[in-house]
Write a protein that holds these residues in place. Structure first.
Motif, short mmCIF file in Angstrom:
data_model
loop_
_atom_site.label_atom_id
_atom_site.label_comp_id
_atom_site.label_asym_id
_atom_site.label_seq_id
_atom_site.Cartn_x
_atom_site.Cartn_y
_atom_site.Cartn_z
N ALA A 1 0.81 -1.22 0.00
CA ALA A 1 0.00 0.00 0.00
C ALA A 1 0.84 1.27 0.00
O ALA A 1 0.59 2.18 -0.80
CB ALA A 1 -0.96 -0.02 1.19
N PRO A 2 1.86 1.39 0.86
CA PRO A 2 2.66 2.62 0.86
C PRO A 2 3.33 2.93 -0.47
O PRO A 2 3.48 4.10 -0.84
CB PRO A 2 3.70 2.35 1.96
CG PRO A 2 3.07 1.36 2.86
CD PRO A 2 2.26 0.49 1.97
N LEU B 1 -6.48 9.63 -5.57
CA LEU B 1 -5.16 9.04 -5.33
C LEU B 1 -5.14 8.33 -3.97
O LEU B 1 -5.85 8.72 -3.04
CB LEU B 1 -4.08 10.13 -5.34
CG LEU B 1 -3.88 10.87 -6.66
CD1 LEU B 1 -2.85 11.98 -6.48
CD2 LEU B 1 -3.44 9.91 -7.75
N PRO B 2 -4.31 7.30 -3.82
CA PRO B 2 -4.23 6.57 -2.55
C PRO B 2 -3.35 7.31 -1.54
O PRO B 2 -2.12 7.28 -1.63
CB PRO B 2 -3.60 5.23 -2.95
CG PRO B 2 -2.78 5.55 -4.16
CD PRO B 2 -3.48 6.67 -4.88
N ALA B 3 -3.96 8.00 -0.59
CA ALA B 3 -3.20 8.72 0.43
C ALA B 3 -2.65 7.74 1.46
O ALA B 3 -3.25 6.69 1.73
CB ALA B 3 -4.08 9.76 1.12
N ILE B 4 -1.50 8.07 2.03
CA ILE B 4 -0.88 7.18 3.00
C ILE B 4 -1.70 7.10 4.29
O ILE B 4 -2.48 8.00 4.61
CB ILE B 4 0.58 7.61 3.32
CG1 ILE B 4 0.63 9.08 3.72
CG2 ILE B 4 1.48 7.34 2.16
CD1 ILE B 4 0.65 9.31 5.18
N ARG B 5 -1.48 6.04 5.04
CA ARG B 5 -2.13 5.84 6.34
C ARG B 5 -1.08 6.06 7.43
O ARG B 5 -0.14 5.28 7.56
CB ARG B 5 -2.71 4.43 6.44
CG ARG B 5 -3.83 4.14 5.47
CD ARG B 5 -4.15 2.65 5.47
NE ARG B 5 -4.45 2.16 6.81
CZ ARG B 5 -4.34 0.88 7.17
NH1 ARG B 5 -3.89 -0.01 6.32
NH2 ARG B 5 -4.64 0.52 8.40
N TRP B 6 -1.25 7.15 8.17
CA TRP B 6 -0.30 7.43 9.25
C TRP B 6 -0.49 6.46 10.39
O TRP B 6 -1.61 6.05 10.72
CB TRP B 6 -0.52 8.85 9.78
CG TRP B 6 -0.26 9.95 8.83
CD1 TRP B 6 -1.19 10.76 8.23
CD2 TRP B 6 1.01 10.40 8.35
NE1 TRP B 6 -0.57 11.69 7.42
CE2 TRP B 6 0.77 11.49 7.47
CE3 TRP B 6 2.32 10.00 8.58
CZ2 TRP B 6 1.80 12.18 6.82
CZ3 TRP B 6 3.34 10.68 7.94
CH2 TRP B 6 3.08 11.75 7.07
#
Length: 337
Positions: free
Chosen positions: A50-51, A121-126
């Motif tokens: 994912a990242p 867009l695929p935003a990151i997951r903090w």
């Protein structure tokens, strides 16, 4: 294996456990550099799936300058500010190359917010957890299906003090301006071709009238900044672009690290909070996400600091800065270089 057992209660992907076990075997055999071999990185594949899709490569006038992290689905990208010059283009995981606009800059953290014309867009997951403790495994995501590199947390988050920048010359007062008496080896001045007896007359287009004035102006900059000097050499004017370097490193002769261990980031000090890990990054691999074995983004790589040390801004330090950038409180400005 005590380090592995310490985390036994955690539920991680089987591939990540395989990576940990493989890495432990490699390290105990005394071949730490082999951790970036494909067989090791491939075991971390699930961690960066994912990242990697939320990572971009930032190009400046066609040159690979940094990585970037997608932080909003409508095209907002966070990256390392001091590496940005010229025309900005973001190369996405899906292969698209989109021109980027500079939205804002936070000089303290060396972060820049970019905007590209894209949505969904695929935003990151903090990660919402505390920063990973010393000894934790980390992976740096790139645009590939395996990590760019992997490493271990070596020092808990701390302030990285700003160091004094220097041209790398010994100067004296002269009738026409400061006169260079000696050029330090491996300094920015040496690389720019400055020579003894050069007279410094201008810095970034402004007159230099004294040795003291020159020193004070340089102290107001950061290591990694580039300044343009006008000098008199044998009665002729010469222009030199000089990269300011860390005074302590120059004085101690530490710049040889770049020759034996690879290039370091120009801006690698002066961060309010940074986690140190032993991942071997290239300067143009900073700006992208750093993830734990859950695939959560624990920070953004911000600098390669030495042969065996890289810095990452923890997620907890990035979030408030990001909100200010999104709100327009930190307006766009040309980065230091």
């Amino acid at each position: 294996m005590r380090t592995v057992n310490r985390f036994a209660a955690r539920t991680w992907p089987a591939a990540a456990w395989n990576a940990v076990l493989l890495w432990s075997a490699v390290s105990s055999a005394g071949h730490a550099t082999e951790r970036d071999a494909y067989v090791v990185k491939n075991a971390f594949r699930e961690v960066v799936v994912a990242p990697a899709q939320s990572t971009v490569r930032v190009l400046c006038d066609g040159r690979r300058a940094a990585l970037g992290t997608i932080v909003a689905s409508d095209g907002l990208v966070l990256t390392k500010a001091s590496e940005l010059t010229g025309r900005l283009v973001c190369h996405l995981f899906d292969g698209r190359q989109l021109e980027a606009q500079l939205v804002g800059v936070n000089d303290e953290c060396d972060l820049a917010l970019l905007k590209i014309a894209a949505d969904a867009l695929p935003a990151i997951r903090w990660s919402d957890a505390e920063p990973p403790p010393v000894g934790s495994w980390l992976a740096t995501a790139g645009l590939e299906s395996v990590p760019l590199c992997i490493g271990v947390v070596s020092v808990a988050p701390r302030q990285i003090e700003r160091r004094q920048p220097a041209l790398g010359v010994i100067i004296e007062e002269g009738d026409q301006g400061p006169v260079i008496r000696e050029v330090m080896p491996r300094s920015g001045a040496a690389k720019a071709g400055l020579k003894p007896n050069d007279v410094i007359t201008q810095l970034d287009g402004k007159p230099v009238e004294s040795r003291y004035g020159l020193i004070q102006t340089i102290r107001g900059r950061r290591s990694g900044d580039t300044v343009r000097l006008q000098v008199l050499r044998g009665g002729q004017g010469v222009t030199a672009d000089v990269e300011l370097r860390d005074l302590t490193e120059i004085a101690n002769g530490e710049m040889f690290q770049e020759e034996v261990g690879g290039r370091l980031s120009k801006r690698r000090t002066g961060f309010p909070l940074a986690l140190q890990h032993d991942t071997v990054l290239l300067p143009n691999q900073c700006g992208g996400p750093l993830v734990d074995l859950d695939g959560k983004v624990v920070g953004i790589n911000i600098a390669r600091a030495s042969r065996v040390a890289s810095y990452a801004l923890p997620a907890s330090a990035i979030k408030p800065v990001l909100e200010k950038l999104k709100a327009g409180q930190l307006v766009a400005a040309k980065p230091a270089n």
